[in-house]
Motif scaffolding. Structure first.
Motif, PDB file in Angstrom:
ATOM      1  N   ILE A   1       0.843  -1.202   0.000  1.00 37.12           N
ATOM      2  CA  ILE A   1       0.000   0.000   0.000  1.00 37.12           C
ATOM      3  C   ILE A   1       0.873   1.244   0.000  1.00 37.12           C
ATOM      4  O   ILE A   1       1.849   1.320   0.749  1.00 37.12           O
ATOM      5  N   GLY A   2       0.515   2.180  -0.838  1.00 41.28           N
ATOM      6  CA  GLY A   2       1.239   3.458  -0.894  1.00 41.28           C
ATOM      7  C   GLY A   2       0.302   4.527  -1.410  1.00 41.28           C
ATOM      8  O   GLY A   2      -0.922   4.407  -1.280  1.00 41.28           O
ATOM      9  N   THR A   3       0.890   5.575  -1.976  1.00 45.12           N
ATOM     10  CA  THR A   3       0.060   6.656  -2.505  1.00 45.12           C
ATOM     11  C   THR A   3       0.506   7.040  -3.912  1.00 45.12           C
ATOM     12  O   THR A   3       1.587   6.672  -4.353  1.00 45.12           O
TER      13      THR A   3
ATOM     14  N   GLY B   1      -3.165  16.560  -4.542  1.00 46.43           N
ATOM     15  CA  GLY B   1      -3.180  15.803  -3.293  1.00 46.43           C
ATOM     16  C   GLY B   1      -3.007  14.340  -3.643  1.00 46.43           C
ATOM     17  O   GLY B   1      -3.057  13.980  -4.825  1.00 46.43           O
ATOM     18  N   GLU B   2      -2.817  13.518  -2.618  1.00 44.80           N
ATOM     19  CA  GLU B   2      -2.542  12.106  -2.896  1.00 44.80           C
ATOM     20  C   GLU B   2      -3.793  11.239  -2.764  1.00 44.80           C
ATOM     21  O   GLU B   2      -4.781  11.645  -2.169  1.00 44.80           O
ATOM     22  N   THR B   3      -3.722  10.052  -3.326  1.00 44.62           N
ATOM     23  CA  THR B   3      -4.753   9.049  -3.074  1.00 44.62           C
ATOM     24  C   THR B   3      -4.038   7.756  -2.726  1.00 44.62           C
ATOM     25  O   THR B   3      -2.892   7.540  -3.132  1.00 44.62           O
ATOM     26  N   THR B   4      -4.695   6.916  -1.937  1.00 43.25           N
ATOM     27  CA  THR B   4      -4.059   5.646  -1.583  1.00 43.25           C
ATOM     28  C   THR B   4      -4.117   4.695  -2.773  1.00 43.25           C
ATOM     29  O   THR B   4      -4.998   4.803  -3.637  1.00 43.25           O
TER      30      THR B   4
ATOM     31  N   SER C   1      -5.343  16.162   2.458  1.00 40.43           N
ATOM     32  CA  SER C   1      -4.632  15.993   1.190  1.00 40.43           C
ATOM     33  C   SER C   1      -4.389  14.523   0.882  1.00 40.43           C
ATOM     34  O   SER C   1      -3.344  14.147   0.351  1.00 40.43           O
ATOM     35  N   LEU C   2      -5.354  13.694   1.244  1.00 40.98           N
ATOM     36  CA  LEU C   2      -5.265  12.264   0.948  1.00 40.98           C
ATOM     37  C   LEU C   2      -6.668  11.760   0.637  1.00 40.98           C
ATOM     38  O   LEU C   2      -7.555  11.807   1.495  1.00 40.98           O
ATOM     39  N   TYR C   3      -6.857  11.278  -0.596  1.00 37.53           N
ATOM     40  CA  TYR C   3      -8.187  10.819  -1.001  1.00 37.53           C
ATOM     41  C   TYR C   3      -8.358   9.359  -0.595  1.00 37.53           C
ATOM     42  O   TYR C   3      -7.797   8.451  -1.216  1.00 37.53           O
TER      43      TYR C   3
ATOM     44  N   TYR D   1      -0.830   9.794   9.091  1.00 36.13           N
ATOM     45  CA  TYR D   1      -0.841   8.477   8.453  1.00 36.13           C
ATOM     46  C   TYR D   1      -0.169   8.537   7.078  1.00 36.13           C
ATOM     47  O   TYR D   1       0.595   7.644   6.704  1.00 36.13           O
ATOM     48  N   ARG D   2      -0.453   9.601   6.335  1.00 40.35           N
ATOM     49  CA  ARG D   2       0.093   9.736   4.991  1.00 40.35           C
ATOM     50  C   ARG D   2       1.617   9.648   4.979  1.00 40.35           C
ATOM     51  O   ARG D   2       2.218   9.081   4.069  1.00 40.35           O
TER      52      ARG D   2
ATOM     53  N   LEU E   1       3.295   6.270   4.429  1.00 42.17           N
ATOM     54  CA  LEU E   1       3.118   5.516   3.182  1.00 42.17           C
ATOM     55  C   LEU E   1       4.181   5.900   2.153  1.00 42.17           C
ATOM     56  O   LEU E   1       4.496   7.074   1.995  1.00 42.17           O
ATOM     57  N   PRO E   2       4.700   4.902   1.422  1.00 39.00           N
ATOM     58  CA  PRO E   2       5.592   5.238   0.310  1.00 39.00           C
ATOM     59  C   PRO E   2       4.777   5.809  -0.849  1.00 39.00           C
ATOM     60  O   PRO E   2       3.592   5.502  -0.983  1.00 39.00           O
ATOM     61  N   ARG E   3       5.408   6.655  -1.641  1.00 45.72           N
ATOM     62  CA  ARG E   3       4.695   7.178  -2.813  1.00 45.72           C
ATOM     63  C   ARG E   3       5.137   6.401  -4.050  1.00 45.72           C
ATOM     64  O   ARG E   3       6.316   6.327  -4.350  1.00 45.72           O
TER      65      ARG E   3
END
Lengths: 150, 364
Positions: free
Chosen positions: A46-48, A65-68, B53-55, B81-82, B85-87
Motif C-alpha cells: 500500500i502506498g500513494t 493531493g494524494e490518493t491511496t 490531502s489524501l483521497y 498516516y500519509r 506511506l511510500p509514494r
C-alpha cells in the motif's frame, strides 16, 4: 506467454478491475473457476499516488493531493505476469486484479472476459448511467416569458 | 533551578482511557460504524480528505470517528498516516473537462450546452430543521430522467471563442510539491494552488469574503462550478503504459473576473481557479477567489495591501495543521520558560523599586 490483447485492450481491462467495488472481482472470478497457483513477484503493498490537476482545467499542472493505492505483481505457473494498480487499501482486490490481468493473457482469456471483465463493465456502466439519470432529473428547464408588442 | 520533567504517565494513561469512554458516549446508544460515517457524513469526510490531502473515504471516516468529530484533529490523523506511506508515483493531470458531472452550473450563462444541472445541492432548501430525519424512515427515492450522453463543454470555451478571456495554456512543467520541499517565497501559481487546495476551509472562506467586501475586490462571477468523478491514470514503468487506477470525486470552480486591461493586455476577463477533493463547493469557490487575488502581480494590478493579495501571509497561515500545531503547543508544559520570565519580572521590579528608593533619598 501469449499476448491475446493489444495495449489498449489491456489498459481497458486493468481499468475495469481497478474500478470494481470491493470484493466484486473476486466473486466473479471464484464463480467462474478455481484460482490457479501463482508466485508473487511483488506482494501487495500500500502506498500513494500524487494526483495532479491543471490550473484553469487546461493549463500548467499542479499537485492536487494524494490518493491511496495498492499494487502487486504475480506470475502464473506458465510464466505469465499479471499486474495490479488499484486505488484504495485493498490487498485482496489487488491480488484478484493481478490474477485476472495474468489470466487475460492466457488460454483462459475468453472465460475471464465473459465471467469477470464484461459483468464488471456492465455494472460500472449501469452505476454511471443511474447517476447520470439522477443528474438529468435536476437539469433546469427555463420557461421564458415572451412579452412586448410584436 | 531544577524542574521535575518526569511523571504524569499514569494521569496520561487514565486521561486517554476516559477519552475512549467519552468517545463511545452512552453505551446504550448504538455505536457508529466507519461505513455509516463514510456514507452519511460524506461532506465531513470530503473536507477531511481535502485538508488532509489524501483521497481515501474509509480512512477519513475512521479519522472522524477517532477524533470524535473534531475535523481538524481528523485532518491531523490523516496527515500523520500519509507520512507512513511510500509514494508509488504521480498521476497524469486529471481531465476535469471529461468529468461525469453530478452537478454543473454557471452563474454567467443561462443556456449553456449540457444545461444547468443542480445535482444534490443544499441550494434552494429553506434551511428549516427537518424533524423527519430524527425518526428512522425509508430510504428516499430519487426521480430520474433520460440522460443524453452529450458532453458538458467548459463554459470558458464560449468566452474564448471571442478572445474575451485569458487562456490557460497547457504545459508539461513539473510542479513544485509542498509535501516534499518546504514552502518558500516567491511561490509560483502551481505551488499556491496546491497549498490552497489543502488549506483550511474557514481561513480560505474568510479571505475570499474579504475580497468580496472590498479588500482587493476583483468582481468575480462563478463562470462554472462542476462536481463529479474523474478517472485517475498513472504511468506504470514496468508495463510501459498508463493505467486507470480508479476514480475520484472533485469539485471544480472557475471564476470569471473583470479586468480593465493593463499596459500589455487589452480589457478582457481573467480567471481564478479552484479544484478540491470531494463535494466541497464552498471551498472550491473560495479557492478560486483567493487564487485570483494572489495573481495581482502577474496581471499587472496594483498591490492595495489587502491580506488576500499577500502570498506570504495567505500561504503561511492557510494550513490548519501547522497552525494548530503551533497554537496548541503553548498549552503544553513551559515551566522552565515561565520560571525564567518570572525571575526576569521580579528582577525588573526589584531594580525599579531600588531606583525609586535611590531617587527618594537624593530628593531628601
Amino acid at each position: 506467454m501469449k499476448d491475446h490483447g493489444g495495449t489498449e485492450d489491456r489498459r481497458s481491462w486493468m481499468g475495469i478491475l481497478a474500478r470494481a467495488p470491493e470484493g466484486r472481482a473476486a466473486a466473479c472470478l471464484d464463480a467462474a473457476m478455481a484460482r490457479p497457483g501463482f508466485t508473487w513477484l511483488r506482494a501487495p503493498e500500500i502506498g500513494t499516488v500524487m494526483v495532479r490537476g491543471r490550473a484553469g482545467g487546461t493549463g500548467a499542472p499542479f499537485n492536487l493531493g494524494e490518493t491511496t493505492l495498492t499494487r502487486c505483481a504475480l506470475k502464473l505457473a506458465d510464466g505469465t505476469v499479471g499486474h495490479a494498480y488499484i486505488q484504495g487499501r485493498r490487498k485482496a482486490d489487488a491480488e484478484v486484479a493481478a490474477l485476472c490481468d495474468a489470466l487475460m493473457q492466457t488460454e483462459d482469456a475468453a472465460r475471464i472476459r465473459r465471467a469477470v471483465i464484461e459483468p464488471l463493465r456492465t455494472e460500472a456502466d449501469a452505476a454511471r448511467a443511474s447517476r447520470a439519470r439522477k443528474a438529468a432529473a435536476t437539469k433546469v428547464d427555463f420557461f421564458t416569458m415572451v412579452r412586448g408588442e410584436d | 533551578m531544577y524542574v521535575a520533567v518526569k511523571g504524569g504517565e499514569r494521569a496520561i494513561d487514565n486521561a486517554h482511557a476516559w477519552l475512549a469512554e467519552e468517545r463511545r458516549g452512552d453505551a446504550s446508544v448504538a455505536e457508529l460504524s466507519v461505513a455509516q460515517i463514510r456514507e452519511q457524513l460524506a461532506l465531513a469526510v470530503n473536507r477531511v480528505m481535502a485538508e488532509g490531502s489524501l483521497y481515501d473515504p474509509d480512512l477519513a471516516a475512521l479519522a472522524i470517528k477517532q477524533a470524535r468529530g473534531d475535523l481538524i484533529e481528523a485532518v491531523f490523523l490523516i496527515r500523520a498516516y500519509r507520512t507512513t506511506l511510500p509514494r508509488f508515483g504521480t498521476s497524469h493531470p486529471v481531465d476535469t473537462g471529461a468529468m461525469a458531472c453530478d452537478r454543473r452550473i454557471s452563474a454567467t450563462f443561462k443556456d449553456l450546452p449540457g444545461g444547468q444541472v443542480l445535482g444534490p445541492t443544499f441550494d434552494y432548501t429553506h434551511r428549516l430543521l427537518d424533524f423527519a430525519l430524527a425518526a428512522e424512515g425509508e430510504a428516499p427515492h430519487t426521480p430520474e430522467r433520460e440522460a443524453d450522453d452529450a458532453a458538458m463543454p467548459r463554459v470558458m470555451d464560449f468566452l474564448n471563442r471571442e478572445g474575451l478571456i485569458e487562456e490557460a495554456r497547457p504545459s508539461d512543467d513539473v510542479p513544485p510539491d509542498v509535501t516534499r520541499e518546504p514552502l518558500a517565497m516567491p511561490a509560483d501559481r502551481a505551488l499556491r494552488l496546491q497549498v490552497l487546495s489543502r488549506a483550511d476551509e474557514g481561513f480560505i472562506l474568510g479571505l475570499a469574503y474579504s475580497t468580496q467586501r472590498g479588500y482587493a475586490r476583483n468582481h468575480p462571477f462563478v463562470g462554472e462550478l462542476r462536481i463529479g468523478t474523474v478517472a485517475v491514470e498513472m504511468d506504470v514503468p514496468e508495463l510501459g503504459f498508463a493505467v486507470e487506477i480508479g476514480e475520484i470525486a472533485l469539485t471544480e470552480c472557475e471564476t470569471v473576473n473583470q479586468f480593465t486591461g493593463s499596459k500589455t493586455e487589452p480589457a478582457q476577463f481573467t480567471r481564478g481557479y479552484g479544484l478540491v477533493f470531494g463535494q466541497t463547493e464552498r471551498k472550491a469557490i473560495s479557492m478560486a477567489l483567493v487564487d485570483r487575488a494572489l495573481r495581482w502581480e502577474e496581471l499587472g494590478e496594483d498591490d492595495v495591501g489587502a491580506p488576500a493579495q499577500d502570498a506570504e501571509f495567505v500561504l503561511y497561515h492557510a494550513d490548519n495543521i501547522q497552525a494548530t500545531g503551533f497554537l496548541e503547543h503553548i498549552k503544553l508544559p513551559h515551566y522552565v520558560d515561565f520560571q525564567s520570565e518570572l525571575e526576569l519580572v521580579r528582577k525588573l521590579r526589584r531594580e525599579a523599586s531600588a531606583d525609586a528608593d535611590g531617587h527618594q533619598e537624593a530628593a531628601e
